[in-house]
Design a protein around this motif. Structure first.
Motif, PDB file in Angstrom:
ATOM      1  N   PRO A 139      -4.218   3.494  -2.443  1.00  0.00           N
ATOM      2  CA  PRO A 139      -3.608   2.861  -3.610  1.00  0.00           C
ATOM      3  C   PRO A 139      -2.610   1.784  -3.210  1.00  0.00           C
ATOM      4  CG  PRO A 139      -3.596   5.252  -3.826  1.00  0.00           C
ATOM      5  CD  PRO A 139      -4.011   4.946  -2.417  1.00  0.00           C
ATOM      6  N   GLY A 140      -2.597   0.721  -3.978  1.00  0.00           N
ATOM      7  CA  GLY A 140      -1.669  -0.361  -3.710  1.00  0.00           C
ATOM      8  C   GLY A 140      -1.626  -1.337  -4.860  1.00  0.00           C
ATOM      9  N   THR A 141      -0.805  -2.333  -4.731  1.00  0.00           N
ATOM     10  CA  THR A 141      -0.717  -3.379  -5.749  1.00  0.00           C
ATOM     11  C   THR A 141      -0.490  -4.710  -5.038  1.00  0.00           C
ATOM     12  OG1 THR A 141       0.313  -4.036  -7.844  1.00  0.00           O
ATOM     13  CG2 THR A 141       1.783  -3.075  -6.191  1.00  0.00           C
ATOM     14  N   LEU A 201       0.829  -1.201   0.000  1.00  0.00           N
ATOM     15  CA  LEU A 201       0.000   0.000   0.000  1.00  0.00           C
ATOM     16  C   LEU A 201       0.869   1.259   0.000  1.00  0.00           C
ATOM     17  CD1 LEU A 201      -2.538  -1.180   2.720  1.00  0.00           C
ATOM     18  CD2 LEU A 201      -2.818  -1.286   0.219  1.00  0.00           C
ATOM     19  N   GLU A 202       0.325   2.292  -0.612  1.00  0.00           N
ATOM     20  CA  GLU A 202       1.053   3.557  -0.699  1.00  0.00           C
ATOM     21  C   GLU A 202       1.299   4.166   0.687  1.00  0.00           C
ATOM     22  OE1 GLU A 202       0.526   6.235  -4.327  1.00  0.00           O
ATOM     23  OE2 GLU A 202      -0.612   7.257  -2.768  1.00  0.00           O
ATOM     24  N   LYS A 248      -0.837  -4.604   8.458  1.00  0.00           N
ATOM     25  CA  LYS A 248       0.322  -4.318   9.316  1.00  0.00           C
ATOM     26  C   LYS A 248       1.104  -3.211   8.625  1.00  0.00           C
ATOM     27  CE  LYS A 248       0.820  -8.852  11.456  1.00  0.00           C
ATOM     28  NZ  LYS A 248       1.780  -9.889  11.871  1.00  0.00           N
ATOM     29  N   GLY A 249       0.984  -2.006   9.162  1.00  0.00           N
ATOM     30  CA  GLY A 249       1.663  -0.867   8.536  1.00  0.00           C
ATOM     31  C   GLY A 249       1.103  -0.628   7.151  1.00  0.00           C
ATOM     32  N   ASP A 250       1.978  -0.592   6.150  1.00  0.00           N
ATOM     33  CA  ASP A 250       1.531  -0.349   4.771  1.00  0.00           C
ATOM     34  C   ASP A 250       1.450  -1.642   3.952  1.00  0.00           C
ATOM     35  OD1 ASP A 250       4.273  -0.694   4.729  1.00  0.00           O
ATOM     36  OD2 ASP A 250       4.688   1.044   3.456  1.00  0.00           O
ATOM     37  N   VAL A 251       1.089  -2.744   4.638  1.00  0.00           N
ATOM     38  CA  VAL A 251       0.864  -4.032   3.975  1.00  0.00           C
ATOM     39  C   VAL A 251      -0.498  -4.567   4.392  1.00  0.00           C
ATOM     40  CG1 VAL A 251       1.674  -6.404   3.640  1.00  0.00           C
ATOM     41  CG2 VAL A 251       3.322  -4.592   4.076  1.00  0.00           C
ATOM     42  N   LEU A 252      -1.254  -5.050   3.421  1.00  0.00           N
ATOM     43  CA  LEU A 252      -2.482  -5.775   3.717  1.00  0.00           C
ATOM     44  C   LEU A 252      -2.247  -7.222   3.310  1.00  0.00           C
ATOM     45  CD1 LEU A 252      -6.139  -4.794   3.083  1.00  0.00           C
ATOM     46  CD2 LEU A 252      -5.318  -7.016   2.316  1.00  0.00           C
TER      47      LEU A 252
END
Length: 181
Positions: free
Chosen positions: A162-164, A109-110, A134-138
């Motif tokens: 936004p994320g990938t 995630l951004e 967890k932080g900027d990770v899903l």
């Protein structure tokens, strides 16, 4: 100071025969920007490279701008250093799913979502899937696979961060490549 290893994840290239970027061209593109030890993984746009200077945020801006200029379309790019990816693997909340790469995914995630954004997403998680941020990770555990997951399709619209996403096999392969870099 020695060059640091980074991983860049592109979104929206080579999907459904659109926005085609050949990996050999992508490697040349990275080398042209002054990066070394460039390697790519599968066609969906993953690159491992060394940069002599810059952090993930400045490298993201540099690569996104140069990419759009060269290919004529915008691709959101997530750049993270290898330590970030190693932590992502270490902190996997679903180790029992890790053996089946089609059922475990990580969304880079951004930014870290707010508690409200996560709560909104949790309300939509009514199927067999489970997720944890967890932080900027899903992390997404999808027991029926991502292709059959209705919830997975809702994530970008509901979370609005936004994320990938990458399946677990890709995550592990990129970390391994970065370790050899």
């Amino acid at each position: 100071m020695s060059a640091k290893v980074f991983i860049a994840l592109f979104s929206g290239i080579n999907v459904g025969g659109n926005r085609i970027v050949k990996m050999a061209e992508l490697r040349s593109f990275f080398e042209g920007l002054g990066f070394s030890d460039v390697a790519t993984y599968v066609q969906s746009g993953n690159a491992v490279f060394r940069a002599g200077k810059g952090d993930a945020a400045s490298l993201t801006k540099k690569i996104e701008a140069a990419f759009e200029k060269k290919w004529g379309f915008y691709s959101r790019i997530m750049v993270r250093d290898v330590e970030w990816f190693e932590r992502l693997v270490r902190e996997n909340p679903y180790p029992e799913m890790a053996s089946d790469h089609t059922k475990l995914h990580a969304y880079v995630l951004e930014r870290e979502p707010t508690a409200d954004e996560v709560a909104r997403l949790a309300e939509k998680c009514t199927g067999p899937e489970r997720f944890e941020v967890k932080g900027d990770v899903l992390y997404l555990s999808a027991p029926d696979g991502l292709g059959k997951s209705v919830f997975a399709n809702l994530i970008p619209r509901v979370l609005k961060v936004p994320g990938t996403a990458r399946n677990w096999r890709s995550v592990l392969a990129l970390v391994e490549m970065a370790g050899q870099n």
